[in-house]
Design a protein around this motif. Structure first.
Motif, PDB file in Angstrom:
ATOM      1  N   ASN A  74       0.700  -1.139  -0.091  1.00 13.65           N
ATOM      2  CA  ASN A  74      -0.059   0.120   0.082  1.00 13.65           C
ATOM      3  C   ASN A  74       0.676   1.274   0.103  1.00 13.65           C
ATOM      4  O   ASN A  74       0.320   2.225  -0.440  1.00 13.65           O
ATOM      5  CB  ASN A  74      -1.077  -0.070   1.143  1.00 13.65           C
ATOM      6  CG  ASN A  74      -2.249  -0.088   0.732  1.00 13.65           C
ATOM      7  OD1 ASN A  74      -2.736  -0.360  -0.527  1.00 13.65           O
ATOM      8  ND2 ASN A  74      -3.258  -0.046   1.822  1.00 13.65           N
ATOM      9  N   ASN A  85      -1.559  -6.627   6.314  1.00 13.31           N
ATOM     10  CA  ASN A  85      -2.951  -6.248   5.837  1.00 13.31           C
ATOM     11  C   ASN A  85      -3.703  -7.637   5.117  1.00 13.31           C
ATOM     12  O   ASN A  85      -3.692  -7.999   4.113  1.00 13.31           O
ATOM     13  CB  ASN A  85      -2.762  -5.330   4.574  1.00 13.31           C
ATOM     14  CG  ASN A  85      -3.991  -4.697   4.511  1.00 13.31           C
ATOM     15  OD1 ASN A  85      -5.222  -4.821   4.681  1.00 13.31           O
ATOM     16  ND2 ASN A  85      -3.985  -3.329   3.597  1.00 13.31           N
ATOM     17  N   ARG A 110      -6.106  -8.150   2.486  1.00 12.19           N
ATOM     18  CA  ARG A 110      -5.628  -7.909   1.027  1.00 12.19           C
ATOM     19  C   ARG A 110      -5.570  -9.074   0.177  1.00 12.19           C
ATOM     20  O   ARG A 110      -5.747  -8.880  -0.918  1.00 12.19           O
ATOM     21  CB  ARG A 110      -4.579  -6.783   1.246  1.00 12.19           C
ATOM     22  CG  ARG A 110      -4.340  -5.974   0.145  1.00 12.19           C
ATOM     23  CD  ARG A 110      -3.348  -4.813   0.490  1.00 12.19           C
ATOM     24  NE  ARG A 110      -2.770  -4.192  -0.732  1.00 12.19           N
ATOM     25  CZ  ARG A 110      -3.581  -3.309  -1.476  1.00 12.19           C
ATOM     26  NH1 ARG A 110      -4.737  -3.036  -0.914  1.00 12.19           N
ATOM     27  NH2 ARG A 110      -3.179  -2.589  -2.521  1.00 12.19           N
ATOM     28  N   SER A 131      -6.525  -2.903   6.399  1.00 13.17           N
ATOM     29  CA  SER A 131      -6.928  -1.466   6.278  1.00 13.17           C
ATOM     30  C   SER A 131      -8.378  -1.493   5.939  1.00 13.17           C
ATOM     31  O   SER A 131      -9.121  -2.338   5.662  1.00 13.17           O
ATOM     32  CB  SER A 131      -5.983  -1.023   5.056  1.00 13.17           C
ATOM     33  OG  SER A 131      -6.316  -1.773   3.788  1.00 13.17           O
ATOM     34  N   ASP A 159     -10.338  -0.117   3.495  1.00 15.06           N
ATOM     35  CA  ASP A 159     -10.849  -0.565   2.239  1.00 15.06           C
ATOM     36  C   ASP A 159     -11.033  -2.095   2.042  1.00 15.06           C
ATOM     37  O   ASP A 159     -11.891  -2.414   1.562  1.00 15.06           O
ATOM     38  CB  ASP A 159      -9.819   0.211   1.371  1.00 15.06           C
ATOM     39  CG  ASP A 159      -8.465  -0.277   1.178  1.00 15.06           C
ATOM     40  OD1 ASP A 159      -8.149  -0.757   2.153  1.00 15.06           O
ATOM     41  OD2 ASP A 159      -7.524  -0.020   0.280  1.00 15.06           O
ATOM     42  N   THR A 160      -9.904  -2.756   2.729  1.00 15.23           N
ATOM     43  CA  THR A 160     -10.055  -4.111   2.631  1.00 15.23           C
ATOM     44  C   THR A 160     -11.131  -4.730   3.156  1.00 15.23           C
ATOM     45  O   THR A 160     -11.498  -5.703   3.069  1.00 15.23           O
ATOM     46  CB  THR A 160      -8.648  -5.094   2.753  1.00 15.23           C
ATOM     47  OG1 THR A 160      -8.051  -4.563   4.120  1.00 15.23           O
ATOM     48  CG2 THR A 160      -7.638  -4.511   1.706  1.00 15.23           C
ATOM     49  N   LYS A 220      -6.494   4.185   1.269  1.00 19.53           N
ATOM     50  CA  LYS A 220      -7.024   3.078   1.982  1.00 19.53           C
ATOM     51  C   LYS A 220      -8.276   3.472   2.826  1.00 19.53           C
ATOM     52  O   LYS A 220      -9.289   2.676   3.206  1.00 19.53           O
ATOM     53  CB  LYS A 220      -6.198   2.534   2.951  1.00 19.53           C
ATOM     54  CG  LYS A 220      -5.714   3.317   4.166  1.00 19.53           C
ATOM     55  CD  LYS A 220      -4.691   2.481   5.190  1.00 19.53           C
ATOM     56  CE  LYS A 220      -4.224   3.432   5.979  1.00 19.53           C
ATOM     57  NZ  LYS A 220      -3.407   2.801   6.972  1.00 19.53           N
TER      58      LYS A 220
END
Ligand code: B12
Ligand code: SF4
Length: 558
Positions: free
Chosen positions: A210, A257, A260, A286, A288-289, A320
Motif C-alpha cells: 500500500n 494487511n 488484502r 486496512s 478499504d479491505t 485506504k
C-alpha cells in the motif's frame, strides 16, 4: 529477495565461502534489557509491550499486558540448516556470557530506537568473540549509514531468511517453514492472566504494497508484500498442525494487511468450513479491505479483533481510507462481535494547536474497543523521513532512543514545541479512557453486542451457530472480570456501565455459576494487590530472557 549489505562496493551481497563440513554455529539475539526504563540506552516511555506502550497505557491496572518474543529470530532459526541459538531479551551480562561459547556468526536484530543497544552489542562481540561475523538485521538496519555507525560485517535490509540461507550455502528460495509458537508468553490484566488460551502466532507474510508514507513496514520491504504462505489451503494445514501440536484455537495474525490477499483468505475460510475446524483470529487490515471483504465474511472467518489504521480525519486522506465512514464501520463490526483497535497519528504536518483536538475527538468518538495514539515519527526509509530530511526538518539533535513516538517529535514542527506533543498525547489517552471506559469493559460489551446480533439470525447455518457459541463462551470468560472492572472503574460512568452490562448478560445467559463467582472474587483480590504494587513500586514487567536452540532448522531445546 530483499537483500543488501554494506560490505561490497556495488552494494551487492558478498557471500564468503563457508566450509560445508562444518555448518556454522550461529547466535541470533535481540537487544539487551532492561526495557522501558530511563538509563544510558533507553527511555521509560519506550516499553517492551504493545498495549501498555501505545494503546491502553493510561488505563492503570486495567491496561492489557503482553510480552511478544522477537519473532523474526525464530523464523530465521527455523529456516537455516545450521546450529542456531536464539537469545531473546538478554541482559548485557547474559549476552557477554553467551558470546564466550564462540559463535561463527552473531546476528543482532534491532529497531531504530534501540540503535545504541545494537551498537554496544556489536562492540561487545568484537571484544569477547573477535572471530565472529556480525550481522545486523531488523528495521534498525534501515538507519542511513548504519554500517559506518555500528562496527559490523553485513547489514541485511528487508527479509533476512533468503539472505542468510544464501550466506550459509542453502537455497534462498526454498519454501519457508513457519515456527509453531505462542503469540505471547505473558498476557495479563489487573495482575490476572487474561481469560482464554494464549493465541498462536501466524505470520503469513511480511511487508505491504500500500505504500502509506509514514509506514515502516511497507518501505522496509520495498513497498511489496512478501508472502511466506501463498495459498489458503497451506495456511489451513499449518493452523491444523499448530492446533494438533499445541492446542491453539485462536491465532494472532502478524500480517500487515491480512484481508488484502482476498483469494488466500477466502480459500482458508472454505477449508475451515469444509473441515469444521473454525479457528478464531486477531488481524490487521486496512479499512478499504475490510469493506471489500464484508462484515459477514469476517464473522464467518472468526475474526475477534481487528486493527485498523484510521490515522487522521483532517489531513490528506490516505487512499485506504477514501470514502470510508469509520464510525459506522466500527459500530457495525462491534455489533457483530468484532473488537476494533483503531489507530490515529498525532502532530502530523497539517496539525496545529487549533485543529489537533478535532482529530483527537474524532478518534474518541469512533468508540472503538481500543485506540492507539502515536506521534508522527518518520523512521528511516519511510516517505515521511525522506520528506522531513529534504525539508531540513529532521531533528539530528534527537538521539535514536527518543525515536519511539510516545514523547518527542523527531522533526521540527513550529506548532508543537517542547513538551507539547507529549501533553497532547497524554491528554488524548486520558480522555479516551474517561469517556469510553476501559478497553476490557468495551471488549466485553462488543462480545455481548455480537452475541445479540448473531443469535437473532433466523436461518443461521452451522458455521454461524458455532460463531454464536464462541461469542457466548467469550462473554462467560470476560464477565468474571466485570466486578473487578466496576471496583477499579475510572469514573462513575464506567461503574454504571459495568453493572448494567452484567445485568444484561444475566438476562441473556443466566447468572454466573459457582465457579465463575469464585474466580470473580479471586480476580478482585488479585487486582487489589496488583493496584497496590503498581502504585507503590512500578508497573514495569520485564520480559524473561529466553534461550532456544535449533539444530538443522528443528527446535532442539529451550
Ligand atoms: C512484535 C512487534 C513489537 C513487539 C516487540 C517484540 C520484540 N521482542 O522485540 C512490541 C509490541 C513490544 C513492540 C514494541 C515496539 N515497536 Co514494534 N513491532 C512489532 C511488529 C508488529 C512485528 C515484528 C515481527 O515480529 N514481524 C514478523 C517478523 C517475521 O518480521 P521482522 O521482525 O521484520 O523480521 C524479518 C526481517 O526484518 C529480518 N530480520 C529481523 N531481524 C533480523 C536479524 C538478522 C540478523 C537478520 C539477518 C535479519 C533480520 O528477517 C526477518 C524475516 O524476514 C512490527 C511491525 C511488523 N508488522 O513487522 C513492529 C515494529 C518492528 N515496531 C516498531 C517500533 C517503532 C516499536 C516501538 C518503538 C513502538 C512504536 N513506536 O511502534 C516499540 C519499541 C519497544 C522497545 N523497547 O524496543 C517499528 C520499527 C520501526 C523502525 N524503523 O525501527 C515497527 C516496524 C512498527 C512500526 N511502528 O512501523 N514491537
Ligand atoms: S496499509 Fe497499513 S501496513 Fe500497508 S502501508 Fe498503509 S499503514 Fe502500512
Amino acid at each position: 529477495m530483499d537483500i543488501s549489505t554494506s560490505c561490497s562496493p556495488q552494494g551487492q551481497p558478498v557471500f564468503p565461502k563457508l566450509d560445508p563440513a562444518h555448518p556454522p554455529r550461529i547466535l541470533l539475539t535481540s537487544v539487551f534489557g532492561p526495557y522501558g526504563v530511563d538509563d544510558d540506552f533507553g527511555r521509560s516511555e519506550n516499553i517492551m509491550e504493545l498495549f501498555h506502550n501505545q494503546i491502553t497505557k493510561a488505563q492503570g491496572a486495567a491496561s492489557l499486558r503482553f510480552h511478544h518474543r522477537s519473532f523474526g529470530l525464530y523464523f530465521l532459526a527455523e529456516n537455516l540448516d545450521a546450529d542456531v541459538t536464539i537469545l531473546d531479551f538478554p541482559s548485557k551480562d547474559r549476552f557477554i556470557c553467551e558470546l564466550r561459547n564462540g559463535y561463527d556468526i552473531v546476528g543482532i536484530s534491532f529497531i531504530t530506537p534501540n540503535f545504541l543497544k545494537a551498537q554496544t552489542m556489536a562492540k561487545l562481540v568484537r571484544e569477547h568473540s573477535p572471530k565472529s561475523v556480525i550481522l545486523l538485521g531488523g528495521h534498525g538496519a534501515a538507519i542511513e549509514g548504519v554500517e559506518k555507525l555500528i562496527d559490523c560485517d553485513h547489514v541485511i535490509r528487508g527479509d533476512g531468511i533468503g539472505w542468510m540461507r544464501s550466506y550459509i550455502g542453502q537455497d534462498p528460495n526454498a519454501p519457508i517453514k513457519h515456527p509453531i509458537m505462542p503469540s505471547n508468553d505473558y498476557h495479563m490484566i489487573y495482575g490476572i492472566p487474561m481469560p482464554g488460551i494464549t493465541a498462536g502466532l501466524l505470520v503469513p507474510g511480511v511487508g505491504c504494497d500500500n505504500g502509506c508514507r509514514f509506514c515502516s513496514t511497507t518501505h522496509f520491504f520495498g513497498k511489496a508484500y512478501k508472502p511466506f504462505i501463498t495459498s489458503g489451503k497451506e495456511l489451513f494445514e499449518l493452523l491444523c498442525r499448530m492446533q494438533d501440536q499445541d492446542r491453539y484455537d485462536t491465532f494472532f495474525v502478524l500480517d500487515e494487511n491480512f484481508l488484502r490477499q482476498r483469494e488466500r483468505t477466502m480459500e482458508l475460510m472454505a477449508e475451515m468450513e469444509k473441515s469444521n475446524r473454525l479457528f478464531k483470529f486477531h488481524v490487521f487490515a486496512s479499512a478499504d479491505t475490510i469493506v471489500a471483504f464484508g462484515v459477514d465474511n469476517l464473522v464467518r472467518l472468526g475474526v475477534h479483533l481487528l486493527w485498523v489504521g484510521v490515522e487522521s480525519k483532517s489531513g490528506p486522506i490516505f487512499p485506504k481510507n477514501e470514502g470510508i465512514d469509520h464510525k459506522a464501520l466500527i459500530a457495525d463490526l462491534r455489533n457483530h462481535g468484532i473488537s476494533v483497535l483503531a489507530s490515529g497519528i498525532l502532530c502530523m504536518e497539517h496539525h496545529t494547536q487549533d485543529n489537533i483536538n478535532g482529530d483527537i475527538q474524532f478518534m474518541i468518538d469512533l468508540q472503538a474497543d481500543m485506540i492507539q495514539f502515536m506521534l508522527l515519527t518518520g523512521l528511516p526509509v519511510t516517505g515521511v523521513y525522506s520528506d522531513h530530511k529534504e525539508e531540513k526538518k529532521l531533528r539530528t539533535d534527537l538521539p535514536y532512543e527518543e525515536w519511539h513516538g510516545q514523547k518527542e517529535l523527531n522533526y521540527r514542527h513550529s506548532e508543537f514545541p517542547g513538551s507539547s506533543p507529549e501533553e497532547w498525547l497524554n491528554r488524548a489517552f486520558r480522555e479516551e479512557y474517561e469517556r469510553n471506559s476501559s478497553s476490557i469493559y468495551r471488549m466485553t460489551e462488543t462480545a455481548v453486542r455480537g452475541y445479540k446480533t448473531l443469535s437473532a439470525v433466523k436461518d443461521a447455518d452451522a458455521v454461524l451457530k458455532v460463531r454464536t457459541r464462541q461469542l457466548a463462551d467469550r462473554i462467560q470468560e470476560y464477565r468474571q472480570l466485570l466486578p473487578t472492572i466496576s471496583r477499579n472503574a475510572v469514573n462513575p460512568l464506567e461503574k454504571k456501565r459495568a453493572g448494567d452490562l452484567e445485568q444484561e448478560i444475566t438476562s441473556l445467559l443466566g447468572p454466573m455459576n459457582f465457579k465463575q463467582k469464585i474466580s470473580s472474587v479471586a480476580a478482585m483480590i488479585i487486582a487489589a494487590l496488583w493496584s497496590i504494587r503498581i502504585k507503590i513500586f512500578s508497573d514495569t514487567v520485564q520480559p524473561k530472557t529466553r534461550l532456544t536452540h535449533y539444530r538443522g532448522g528443528k527446535l532442539y531445546a529451550e
